[in-house]
Design an enzyme around this catalytic site. Structure first.
Site, mmCIF file in Angstrom:
data_model
loop_
_atom_site.group_PDB
_atom_site.id
_atom_site.type_symbol
_atom_site.label_atom_id
_atom_site.label_comp_id
_atom_site.label_asym_id
_atom_site.label_seq_id
_atom_site.Cartn_x
_atom_site.Cartn_y
_atom_site.Cartn_z
ATOM 1 N N SER A 39 -13.307 -26.650 -61.023
ATOM 2 C CA SER A 39 -14.098 -25.353 -62.106
ATOM 3 C C SER A 39 -15.729 -25.238 -62.146
ATOM 4 C CB SER A 39 -14.001 -24.641 -63.574
ATOM 5 O OG SER A 39 -15.125 -23.511 -63.540
ATOM 6 N N HIS A 40 -17.115 -24.651 -62.309
ATOM 7 C CA HIS A 40 -18.074 -25.594 -61.969
ATOM 8 C C HIS A 40 -18.958 -25.737 -63.736
ATOM 9 C CE1 HIS A 40 -18.691 -24.178 -57.765
ATOM 10 N NE2 HIS A 40 -19.791 -24.022 -58.124
ATOM 11 N N SER A 41 -17.648 -25.217 -64.552
ATOM 12 C CA SER A 41 -17.167 -25.683 -65.502
ATOM 13 C C SER A 41 -16.728 -26.713 -66.151
ATOM 14 C CB SER A 41 -17.909 -24.334 -66.980
ATOM 15 O OG SER A 41 -17.297 -24.105 -67.856
#
Length: 133
Positions: free
Chosen positions: A15-17
């Site tokens: 995930s980007h986060s």
């Protein structure tokens, strides 16, 4: 990052986060326990939002299983970087890593559930992607 020594298909969450990746991994662990090799990665190399190939390679290695690894991603950049990471793997491992076209949280839970039953890589990928279709 987490892992397991089972012979089941491994699951990688990208995930980007980092918080989303870790949260999705926590959900998978609650559903299947340690029956499935699991790793997550999120964020760019500077700690911001994004993804990075080195982190994805490390996650694939952590979740590695002779049965293969299914990678779940959240957005396009995560998919691109995951595909780049797969291309950087040793040739004998590339064919045993797939990037699934599925929602990251739901897909990871479904893929892990399928894997925990001993299903092969193709069935794990298909189960995750059927949810999206």
């Amino acid at each position: 990052m987490n892992s397991s020594n089972s012979g089941n298909v491994g699951i990688v969450i990208v995930s980007h986060s980092p918080k989303i990746a870790e949260g999705a991994a926590d959900m998978v662990r609650q559903m299947v326990g340690s029956a499935v090799p699991l790793a997550w990665t999120g964020g760019d190399i500077d700690g911001g939002l994004g993804t990075n190939v080195a982190g994805i390679l490390e996650a694939i290695e952590t979740a590695w299983s002779p049965a293969g690894v299914a990678v779940l991603v959240d957005l396009g950049g995560a998919e691109t970087n995951s595909e780049m990471a797969v291309e950087m793997l040793p040739e004998d491992r590339r064919a045993r890593v797939v990037v699934c076209n599925a929602p990251v949280v739901e897909g990871a839970v479904i893929a892990a559930t399928e894997s925990s039953g001993g299903s092969p890589l193709a069935a794990v990928k298909r189960s995750a992607e059927e949810f999206y279709a």
